[in-house]
Write an enzyme that holds these catalytic residues in place. Structure first.
Site, PDB file in Angstrom:
ATOM      1  CG  ASP A  63      -7.016  -3.548  -0.356  1.00  0.00           C
ATOM      2  OD1 ASP A  63      -6.904  -3.951   0.816  1.00  0.00           O
ATOM      3  OD2 ASP A  63      -6.239  -2.707  -0.866  1.00  0.00           O
ATOM      4  CG  ASP A  67      -2.032  -0.973   1.132  1.00  0.00           C
ATOM      5  OD1 ASP A  67      -2.738  -0.921   0.116  1.00  0.00           O
ATOM      6  OD2 ASP A  67      -2.213  -1.801   2.047  1.00  0.00           O
TER       7      ASP A  67
HETATM    8  C1  DX5 Z   1      -6.589  -0.151   3.113  1.00  0.00           C
HETATM    9  C2  DX5 Z   1      -5.452  -0.979   2.604  1.00  0.00           C
HETATM   10  C3  DX5 Z   1      -5.505  -2.457   2.876  1.00  0.00           C
HETATM   11  C4  DX5 Z   1      -5.535  -2.863   4.314  1.00  0.00           C
HETATM   12  C5  DX5 Z   1      -6.339  -4.134   4.393  1.00  0.00           C
HETATM   13  O1  DX5 Z   1      -6.403   1.157   2.670  1.00  0.00           O
HETATM   14  O2  DX5 Z   1      -5.414  -0.820   1.187  1.00  0.00           O
HETATM   15  O3  DX5 Z   1      -4.465  -3.128   2.183  1.00  0.00           O
HETATM   16  O4  DX5 Z   1      -4.290  -2.993   4.869  1.00  0.00           O
HETATM   17  O5  DX5 Z   1      -6.247  -4.784   5.602  1.00  0.00           O
HETATM   18  P1  DX5 Z   1      -7.384  -4.847   6.744  1.00  0.00           P
HETATM   19  O6  DX5 Z   1      -7.711  -6.295   6.915  1.00  0.00           O
HETATM   20  O7  DX5 Z   1      -6.731  -4.270   7.933  1.00  0.00           O
HETATM   21  O8  DX5 Z   1      -8.586  -4.059   6.274  1.00  0.00           O
HETATM   22 ZN    ZN Z   2      -4.320  -1.977  -0.585  1.00  0.00          ZN
END
Ligand code: DX5
Ligand code: ZN
Length: 221
Positions: A176, A35
């Protein structure tokens, strides 16, 4: 074939990053999800090109680079992108979406368009030729540990139908945000193919990574 797992590196234990990645490789995950946040497109900062480059040195797992940045076309060249990687750019973040996706394709990677919860699936109508993946955000991007936006489950099903009817059934659907085992099962039923696993899926305090990957794997079989 079952769904693919893409662990979200921002949720890993940074004190034990190499150990975490070795375990994920052993567990057989298909991608590693990075990310990238610019403090502008999303109200948070996370990860960057240096980390992506460093992690290349310790694993051969393909990367899944999620650019949560405004004007992503200006930053693609900063990243060590390899053939077979997924690179996602947000539909909402650029007015040069087709050109940006084409650039990713030219690098040999798999172009992906990411859609925030409020962005309709129909907005990809004219770029279906340019994508290998559509990344459906199931939370609003920017932070780990959020609750699923319920309407996005229907959106996954709509996307599956929409792509199939348009003759683009080969485009993979990635999800996601709050991909817990329970939610992943519903997302799989709705048609999702690639599952970003963060704090709700596999990086769960007090649980071992291998066990969490195995459990998620069963949910998306
Ligand atoms: C949110 C991110 C995700 C996040 C997902 O902006 O893009 O990759 O880390 O993980 P969880 O399970 O914590 O929602
Ligand atoms: Zn992500």
């Amino acid at each position: 074939m079952g769904g693919k797992i893409s662990p979200s590196i921002m949720c890993a234990d940074f004190r034990r990053l190499e150990e975490n990645i070795n375990l994920l490789e052993k567990a057989g995950v298909e991608y590693l999800h990075f990310d990238i946040m610019d403090g502008n497109f999303v109200p948070n900062f996370a990860l960057g090109p240096d980390l992506v480059r460093t992690i290349r040195e310790i694993t051969g797992i393909p990367f899944d680079i999620h650019l949560m940045v405004r004007h992503p076309e200006n930053y693609i060249d900063l990243f060590d992108i390899r053939p077979g990687d997924i690179v996602s750019v947000h539909q909402e973040a650029t007015v040069h979406l087709q050109k940006t996706l084409q650039k990713i394709k030219d690098l040999g990677a798999r172009p992906s368009v990411a859609l925030n919860p409020a962005t309709p699936i129909y907005s990809i109508e004219d770029i279906m030729d340019d994508i290998a993946v559509v990344l459906i955000m199931t939370v609003n991007p920017g932070f780990a540990g959020q609750m699923l936006v319920p309407a996005t489950l229907k959106k996954i099903a709509n996307a599956k139908k929409y792509l199939g009817e348009a003759g683009y059934g080969h485009v993979e659907i990635e999800v996601d945000g709050n991909v817990s085992c329970e939610n992943a099962r519903k997302m799989r039923e709705a048609g999702a193919d690639i599952f970003v696993a963060g704090s709700s899926g596999i990086f769960i305090k007090g649980r071992d990574l291998q066990g969490c990957v195995d459990e998620l794997r069963r949910s998306i079989a």
